[in-house]
Design an enzyme around this catalytic site. Structure first.
Site, PDB file in Angstrom:
ATOM      1  N   HIS A 225       0.835  -1.354  -0.035  1.00  0.00           N
ATOM      2  CA  HIS A 225       0.000   0.188   0.226  1.00  0.00           C
ATOM      3  C   HIS A 225       0.724   1.145  -0.097  1.00  0.00           C
ATOM      4  CE1 HIS A 225       0.601  -0.280   4.667  1.00  0.00           C
ATOM      5  NE2 HIS A 225       0.560   0.711   4.303  1.00  0.00           N
ATOM      6  N   ASP A 253      -0.212  -7.505   0.760  1.00  0.00           N
ATOM      7  CA  ASP A 253       0.247  -6.096   0.826  1.00  0.00           C
ATOM      8  C   ASP A 253       1.791  -6.435   0.982  1.00  0.00           C
ATOM      9  OD1 ASP A 253       0.569  -3.488   1.820  1.00  0.00           O
ATOM     10  OD2 ASP A 253       0.005  -3.832   3.943  1.00  0.00           O
ATOM     11  N   GLY A 332       3.851   5.425   9.059  1.00  0.00           N
ATOM     12  CA  GLY A 332       5.077   5.769   8.734  1.00  0.00           C
ATOM     13  C   GLY A 332       5.958   4.804   8.721  1.00  0.00           C
ATOM     14  N   SER A 334       4.964   1.813   8.077  1.00  0.00           N
ATOM     15  CA  SER A 334       4.612   0.546   6.974  1.00  0.00           C
ATOM     16  C   SER A 334       5.668   0.139   6.182  1.00  0.00           C
ATOM     17  CB  SER A 334       3.652   1.311   5.979  1.00  0.00           C
ATOM     18  OG  SER A 334       2.267   1.026   6.698  1.00  0.00           O
ATOM     19  N   SER A 349       2.123  -3.866   7.975  1.00  0.00           N
ATOM     20  CA  SER A 349       0.959  -3.832   7.171  1.00  0.00           C
ATOM     21  C   SER A 349       0.223  -2.522   7.776  1.00  0.00           C
ATOM     22  CB  SER A 349       0.430  -5.058   7.006  1.00  0.00           C
ATOM     23  OG  SER A 349      -0.811  -4.744   6.210  1.00  0.00           O
TER      24      SER A 349
END
Length: 380
Positions: A225, A253, A332, A334, A349
């Site tokens: 994402h 993801d 952030g 992620s 994720s």
């Protein structure tokens, strides 16, 4: 008072208008040759040698090191540098007089008589260092070249101009040991790809793990994402890093970024305390195992694996096969690294909660991403 816990992506940007996706935060003895299999394999690959030839070269170089140390002392002020001649498998020592040359030959090395001693070459190089502030952009550096018994000034041929010629005239006048060499491009710094470090693409996410393709090209895996194929990426320092090559979200993801030649994949994860954790493999940690996460917003946090193969329904779509943990994370983080011991587990994720109160965080298992894109985890 109860606290609202919203399932969210810890991602890089609003993924669709009207959704609730989180925003990313804009000695004298010769050394014993190392004959580890990795070293021999690299020498065979890069020098075009067989394994016995690689082993023989290591022995020859170790003997040359021992001999070089002795001859540097015995030739004194006449010493003008030395180098290992791989084609002849012998040490070559440059000296400025015949007596020193005899000393070299008697010791078992090849001798060449040259005009400039090592001391004189070093003085010429130091002179150039003192002129560094006046060197134009086309001048990319200088070094002592013992083979040619000179100080080489490298110049980018595409940038050579009047200011360059003026500088070269001045340095040649100062020392007749200077030699000019044109090069095709200017040097640039290289940077390491480290898990958990920030990267930017309009927002901010975190590097998962360093990878290489089957052809050896470098990159890293991260959260899907965080970007789509073609999205340009800048590193933690704002330097161009590469481009999203492929991405899968929702459903999965994961994504991978192909990096440019300025960036070197490293088998490490940032612990955000000045040190890193070595990545040695990707064995899956079972439920109940300790696990830690690195991310560019909240740094290094640990917890436990709570469940495997969880389905998570984000506002942007459902993701299958995630691993549930009680490690905290925030926007952030992620894409950042989840690691258990020294085994890579996956890329952050999303989740709920934060690192003030705690929460639940899910990660995309790394092995699925590696398999999907035919990538190899960089390990050490």
């Amino acid at each position: 008072m109860s606290r609202r816990r919203t399932v969210r992506l810890l991602g890089a940007a609003v993924l669709a208008a009207g959704t609730i996706a989180a925003l990313a935060v804009p000695s004298t003895a010769a050394p014993t040759p190392d004959v580890a299999s990795e070293l021999l394999a690299a020498m065979q690959r890069d020098f075009g040698l067989t394994a016995p030839q690689a082993r023989a070269r290591l022995v020859q170089e170790a003997e040359a090191m021992r001999l070089d140390e002795t001859l540097r002392r015995s030739t004194g002020d006449s010493f003008a540098g030395s180098y290992f001649d791989a084609a002849r498998a012998e040490l070559v020592v440059a000296v400025t007089d015949g007596a020193a040359a005899r000393t070299v030959r008697e010791a078992g090395a090849e001798a060449v008589v040259v005009p400039n001693s090592a001391r004189e070459l070093d003085a010429a190089k130091s002179m150039l260092d003192s002129m560094e502030s006046t060197a134009p952009r086309a001048v990319t550096g200088w070094y002592v070249d013992v083979r040619s018994n000179s100080v080489v000034v490298s110049v980018n041929r595409a940038q050579r101009d009047a200011a360059t010629e003026d500088f070269l005239t001045r340095v040649r006048a100062a020392s007749d040991a200077v030699r000019v060499e044109e090069v095709a491009e200017s040097p640039r710094p290289f940077y390491d790809i480290i898990g958990g470090d920030a990267y930017y693409m309009g927002g901010r996410c975190s590097v998962g793990f360093s990878v290489r393709t089957s052809s050896g090209a470098g990159g890293f895996v991260t959260a899907g994402h965080c970007g789509t194929a073609g999205t340009a990426v800048q590193g933690y320092n704002g330097v161009s890093m590469g481009t999203f090559r492929d991405s899968s979200f929702p459903g999965n993801d994961y994504a991978w970024v192909a990096t440019n030649s300025s960036w070197t994949p490293q088998p490490r994860v940032n612990l955000y305390n000045g040190s890193t954790r070595l990545v040695s493999g990707a064995s899956v940690a079972p439920v109940g195992s300790s696990i830690c996460r690195s991310g560019s917003t909240t740094g290094w946090h640990c917890g436990s694996v709570q469940a495997l193969n969880q389905t998570v329904r984000y506002p942007q779509g459902t993701v299958y096969g995630l691993t549930r943990t009680n490690v905290c994370a925030e926007p952030g983080d992620s894409g950042g690294s989840f690691i258990s011991g020294n085994q890579a587990q996956g890329m952050t994720s999303g989740g709920s909660g934060d690192c003030t109160f705690g929460g639940t965080t899910y990660f995309q298992p790394v092995q699925e991403a590696l398999s999907a894109y035919n990538l190899r985890l960089v390990t050490g």
